[in-house]
Design a protein around this motif. Structure first.
Motif, PDB file in Angstrom:
ATOM      1  N   GLN A 148      66.456  49.314  87.203  1.00 43.10           N
ATOM      2  CA  GLN A 148      67.586  49.578  88.087  1.00 43.10           C
ATOM      3  C   GLN A 148      67.737  48.322  88.957  1.00 43.10           C
ATOM      4  OE1 GLN A 148      66.938  53.074  90.399  1.00 43.10           O
ATOM      5  NE2 GLN A 148      69.052  53.155  91.095  1.00 43.10           N
ATOM      6  N   TRP A 149      68.842  47.621  88.769  1.00 42.01           N
ATOM      7  CA  TRP A 149      69.045  46.357  89.473  1.00 42.01           C
ATOM      8  C   TRP A 149      69.355  46.600  90.949  1.00 42.01           C
ATOM      9  CZ3 TRP A 149      68.402  41.744  86.969  1.00 42.01           C
ATOM     10  CH2 TRP A 149      68.369  41.777  85.567  1.00 42.01           C
ATOM     11  N   LYS A 150      68.913  45.667  91.799  1.00 40.74           N
ATOM     12  CA  LYS A 150      69.287  45.655  93.213  1.00 40.74           C
ATOM     13  C   LYS A 150      69.647  44.203  93.544  1.00 40.74           C
ATOM     14  CE  LYS A 150      66.005  49.257  94.379  1.00 40.74           C
ATOM     15  NZ  LYS A 150      64.627  49.467  94.673  1.00 40.74           N
ATOM     16  N   ILE A 171      79.143  43.454  77.854  1.00 38.68           N
ATOM     17  CA  ILE A 171      78.421  42.508  76.994  1.00 38.68           C
ATOM     18  C   ILE A 171      76.973  42.986  76.889  1.00 38.68           C
ATOM     19  CG2 ILE A 171      77.571  40.123  76.877  1.00 38.68           C
ATOM     20  CD1 ILE A 171      80.278  39.332  78.212  1.00 38.68           C
ATOM     21  N   GLY A 172      76.473  43.076  75.668  1.00 42.03           N
ATOM     22  CA  GLY A 172      75.066  43.470  75.474  1.00 42.03           C
ATOM     23  C   GLY A 172      74.837  44.968  75.546  1.00 42.03           C
ATOM     24  N   GLY A 173      75.900  45.760  75.321  1.00 42.06           N
ATOM     25  CA  GLY A 173      75.787  47.210  75.476  1.00 42.06           C
ATOM     26  C   GLY A 173      75.309  47.940  74.226  1.00 42.06           C
ATOM     27  N   TRP A 204      63.612  44.005  72.353  1.00 43.22           N
ATOM     28  CA  TRP A 204      65.060  44.275  72.268  1.00 43.22           C
ATOM     29  C   TRP A 204      65.501  44.590  73.692  1.00 43.22           C
ATOM     30  CZ3 TRP A 204      65.272  49.021  68.463  1.00 43.22           C
ATOM     31  CH2 TRP A 204      65.010  48.625  67.162  1.00 43.22           C
ATOM     32  N   HIS A 205      66.812  44.454  73.973  1.00 43.40           N
ATOM     33  CA  HIS A 205      67.321  44.951  75.254  1.00 43.40           C
ATOM     34  C   HIS A 205      68.701  45.571  75.074  1.00 43.40           C
ATOM     35  CE1 HIS A 205      68.629  40.723  75.121  1.00 43.40           C
ATOM     36  NE2 HIS A 205      69.656  41.084  75.883  1.00 43.40           N
ATOM     37  N   ASN A 206      69.090  46.342  76.076  1.00 42.87           N
ATOM     38  CA  ASN A 206      70.323  47.127  76.009  1.00 42.87           C
ATOM     39  C   ASN A 206      70.885  47.258  77.424  1.00 42.87           C
ATOM     40  OD1 ASN A 206      72.307  49.036  75.336  1.00 42.87           O
ATOM     41  ND2 ASN A 206      70.870  50.755  75.519  1.00 42.87           N
ATOM     42  N   ALA A 207      72.114  46.782  77.625  1.00 39.71           N
ATOM     43  CA  ALA A 207      72.743  46.871  78.959  1.00 39.71           C
ATOM     44  C   ALA A 207      73.577  48.148  79.022  1.00 39.71           C
ATOM     45  CB  ALA A 207      73.621  45.638  79.187  1.00 39.71           C
ATOM     46  N   MET A 208      73.228  49.056  79.931  1.00 40.85           N
ATOM     47  CA  MET A 208      73.921  50.348  80.022  1.00 40.85           C
ATOM     48  C   MET A 208      75.367  50.138  80.505  1.00 40.85           C
ATOM     49  SD  MET A 208      71.377  52.295  79.210  1.00 40.85           S
ATOM     50  CE  MET A 208      72.017  53.908  79.534  1.00 40.85           C
TER      51      MET A 208
HETATM   52  C1  SIN Z   1      72.462  40.700  77.867  1.00 44.41           C
HETATM   53  O1  SIN Z   1      71.956  39.598  78.005  1.00 44.41           O
HETATM   54  O2  SIN Z   1      72.504  41.253  76.782  1.00 44.41           O
HETATM   55  C2  SIN Z   1      73.024  41.399  79.071  1.00 44.41           C
HETATM   56  C3  SIN Z   1      72.003  42.195  79.796  1.00 44.41           C
HETATM   57  C4  SIN Z   1      72.594  42.863  80.992  1.00 44.41           C
HETATM   58  O3  SIN Z   1      73.729  42.539  81.385  1.00 44.41           O
HETATM   59  O4  SIN Z   1      71.928  43.699  81.593  1.00 44.41           O
END
Ligand code: SIN
Length: 275
Positions: free
Chosen positions: A234-236, A90-92, A249-253
């Protein structure tokens, strides 16, 4: 509270604050930092679902997302999840949450709950910096334009998310999203000019077809992504990110095939947008 830039023109890491128990003045400083930098990252937080909801309510209103599966106990929280055997996340792709709403969400508070051993980073891009860096002729070309946004192609039952957990909650829903917004908006709190189109949900300029709109949209998307106006997280365990949807904008790898990733998201209500 200390703030450290994540990139020259996007993102800030804030340390020395306990989000679940922050003071009103810390809350004000956090809001202002997010309005300016687009996204703020907090490490090592003890942030239960109850803390998550309480913090969001202190910020302002919560937008309940009609399409994400919600936990039964905590309907305010959207579960953004990819199981080990799923391939679509989701969100890729680069996007702005809820730009298809008449009053788009202000932003999101995302909490890491279950992370893959590596990968699954999230990137943001700052649309104020993107607008500032546009050449003058491109700025002139988009002056006064409006664009139509929708998510129907993504959220429909056989759309992009059909193979995700969201698929089951999408089936049978009457999907009708759509809104027109200025292509350049002013941030409601900082007054900064922001480029407000995104490749996931912006379909066409008002008065032009999709085909007529695509070349100019693509020029804007290409110009918007520069190294200096992007940051990457980088999530922890214990990481929380809060971002402004108008500013970024955002982008989930999607680079952790075979592993599970689960995030909890609360979407914060926004205000009407204007040029
Ligand atoms: C989103 O909200 O688009 C997801 C972001 C994510 O999972 O890193």
């Amino acid at each position: 509270m200390e703030m450290k830039a994540m990139a020259p023109n996007c993102g800030v890491e804030i340390s020395g604050v306990d989000l679940a128990h922050c003071s009103d003045s810390e809350m004000q400083a956090i809001k202002q930092a997010i309005y300016e930098h687009g996204v703020a990252v907090f490490r090592d937080q003890e942030f239960s679902p109850e803390d998550h909801i309480a913090f969001a309510k202190r910020w302002g209103g919560i937008d309940i997302n009609n399409y994400f599966p919600l936990t039964e106990q905590h309907p305010e929280i959207a579960v953004v999840k990819k199981e080990a055997d799923q391939s679509t996340n989701i969100g890729g792709a680069w996007h702005t949450d809820h730009s298809y709403d008449q009053i788009p969400a202000m932003g999101s508070i995302l909490v890491a709950r279950d992370l893959p051993p590596s990968g699954g980073d999230t990137e943001w891009a700052h649309m104020g910096a993107a607008y500032d860096a546009l050449p003058d002729d491109l700025k002139a070309e988009i002056e006064g334009l409006e664009a139509f946004h929708t998510a129907d192609h993504v959220y429909k039952a056989d759309g992009l998310y059909a193979q995700t957990d969201m698929g089951s909650s999408l089936r049978g829903q009457d999907l009708k999203t759509g809104a027109i917004h200025p292509v350049v908006i002013r941030h409601p709190h900082t007054g900064r000019k922001l480029l407000y189109v995104n490749s996931a949900f912006t379909i066409h300029f008002v008065g032009k077809t999709r085909e007529e709109s695509l070349p100019l949209l693509q020029r804007l998307y290409d110009a918007a992504l520069t190294a200096d106006n992007q940051c990457r997280l980088q999530w922890k365990p214990g990481t929380v990110a809060i971002w402004d949807n108008r500013t970024t904008w955002h982008n989930a790898m999607n680079d952790y095939q075979g592993y599970r990733r689960e995030m909890h998201r609360i979407t914060l209500s926004g205000e009407a947008l204007a040029a």
